[in-house]
Design an enzyme around this catalytic site. Structure first.
Site, PDB file in Angstrom:
ATOM      1  N   LYS A   1      12.295  -3.348  -2.191  1.00 18.30           N
ATOM      2  CA  LYS A   1      11.661  -2.290  -1.393  1.00 18.30           C
ATOM      3  C   LYS A   1      12.332  -0.954  -1.669  1.00 18.30           C
ATOM      4  CE  LYS A   1      10.083  -5.379   2.226  1.00 18.30           C
ATOM      5  NZ  LYS A   1      10.400  -6.102   3.455  1.00 18.30           N
TER       6      LYS A   1
ATOM      7  N   GLN B   1      14.067  -5.865   8.595  1.00 15.39           N
ATOM      8  CA  GLN B   1      13.755  -7.066   7.820  1.00 15.39           C
ATOM      9  C   GLN B   1      13.887  -8.315   8.697  1.00 15.39           C
ATOM     10  OE1 GLN B   1      12.714  -7.091   4.483  1.00 15.39           O
ATOM     11  NE2 GLN B   1      12.348  -9.262   4.872  1.00 15.39           N
TER      12      GLN B   1
ATOM     13  N   ASP C   1       5.643  -1.692   9.518  1.00 18.13           N
ATOM     14  CA  ASP C   1       5.243  -3.099   9.425  1.00 18.13           C
ATOM     15  C   ASP C   1       4.068  -3.406  10.354  1.00 18.13           C
ATOM     16  OD1 ASP C   1       6.434  -4.699   7.537  1.00 18.13           O
ATOM     17  OD2 ASP C   1       8.204  -5.158   8.758  1.00 18.13           O
TER      18      ASP C   1
END
Ligand code: NAP
Length: 297
Positions: free
Chosen positions: A54, A98, A121
């Site tokens: 990422k 994460q 997200d």
């Protein structure tokens, strides 16, 4: 029949190129460089690889990448304090924590502490509600990537029967919401679904997000259906001691029945990070009081 292979790797490269173009334009016209902060708690090997990828791809599209690696024993209070700092930081437009988090941390509490406008997200309860009510939301990356590939392949999805296998908050449920918004007729299947093969056989579109290697068989698929395989499963390889990745769909058999199919690897996986970058761009646009055109990416 042999299915068209939906090439997620090539699609993701196009998305990243479009994101990079818009990042350059935003910097030139508004003096803004989008910034994406990724928070990793602990050293889970798969998460460490994802976070590294990422960060690399964030920089490649011209955004600023801020990586925060915290020890596994980080307390909830310390993590929440970091999120509060990132929420207040004007250089940070997107925040991603994460998952999975170590067991002593409450993921729901942590995710819901992120400013919804920076929740790239799309897991914050506000974004879940906005998506479910058809309002402007941050949309979870994996299902949005699946939808982009489906739209690209089909054009209109209106009236098609879609079966989503899996009802997780990160894939199955938002996938169903997105397909409903496209006017598909939706069935969401799960571990308690009766006669799953029969349910799947009714589908024009099958999205498999289960986490069970090659569970969806060729005789479950209506000839010509489009099959999107979200699963990422590591199984023993041909050479002893080696492993290989397979999806939730028995690809080698299903591709002779389906009309179109995503491979694993090289299907949904690469799209997820590309859409994450797109979401960070959307967040930076909105922060500047602008809106990315719906057909821009
Ligand atoms: P998850 O949270 O474990 O959810 C799995 C879902 O599958 C659950 O709803 C479960 O039903 C259902 N299920 C389990 N066994 C089943 C069975 N025998 N028949 C029918 N349904 C069954 O998993 P997830 O996070 O959604 O992830 C699913 C897969 O996608 C995993 O392989 C994951 O690695 C992969 N993934 C890939 C990406 C990507 O970027 N490509 C992103 C996210 C996830 P119940 O609810 O009844 O338990």
């Amino acid at each position: 029949m042999t299915a068209t292979i939906i090439d997620g790797k090539a699609f993701a490269a196009r998305v990243r190129a479009q994101v990079a173009e818009h990042v350059a334009r935003l910097r030139e016209e508004q003096g803004i460089t989008p910034g994406l902060a990724v928070v990793l708690v602990g050293e889970d090997p798969a998460s460490t690889v994802y976070v590294r990828n990422k960060g690399k791809q964030t920089v490649e599209v011209g955004m600023n990448s801020y990586e925060h690696k915290l020890p596994a024993e980080t307390s909830e209070a310390e993590l929440l304090a970091l999120i509060a700092r990132l929420n207040a930081d004007p250089a940070v437009h997107g925040i991603l924590v994460q998952l999975p988090l170590p067991g002593h941390l409450n993921s729901d509490l942590v995710i819901n502490a992120i400013d919804p406008a920076k929740d790239v997200d799309g897991f914050h309860i506000s974004n879940v509600g906005l998506l479910g009510t058809g309002q402007k939301a941050m949309v979870p990356c994996t299902p949005l990537g699946c939808l982009m590939m489906l739209r690209d392949h089909h054009g209109s999805l209106s009236g098609l029967n879609a079966v989503v296998v899996g009802r997780s908050n990160i894939v199955g449920k938002p996938m169903a919401q997105l397909l409903l918004a496209e006017s598909c007729t939706i069935t969401v299947a799960h571990s308690r679904t009766r006669n799953l093969p029969e349910v799947v056989r009714r589908a024009d579109i099958v999205v498999a997000a289960v986490g069970r290697p090659e569970m969806v068989k060729a005789d479950w698929i209506k000839p010509g259906a489009t099959v999107i395989d979200v699963g990422i499963n590591r199984v023993p390889g041909a050479v002893e001691g080696k492993t290989r990745l397979v999806g939730d769909v028995a690809y080698e058999d299903v591709r002779h029945v389906a009309g179109a199919i995503t491979p694993v690897p090289g299907g949904v996986g690469p799209m997820t990070i590309a859409v994450l970058l797109r979401n960070a761009l959307v967040a930076a646009y909105r922060h500047a009081g602008l809106e990315l055109a719906p057909d821009a990416i």
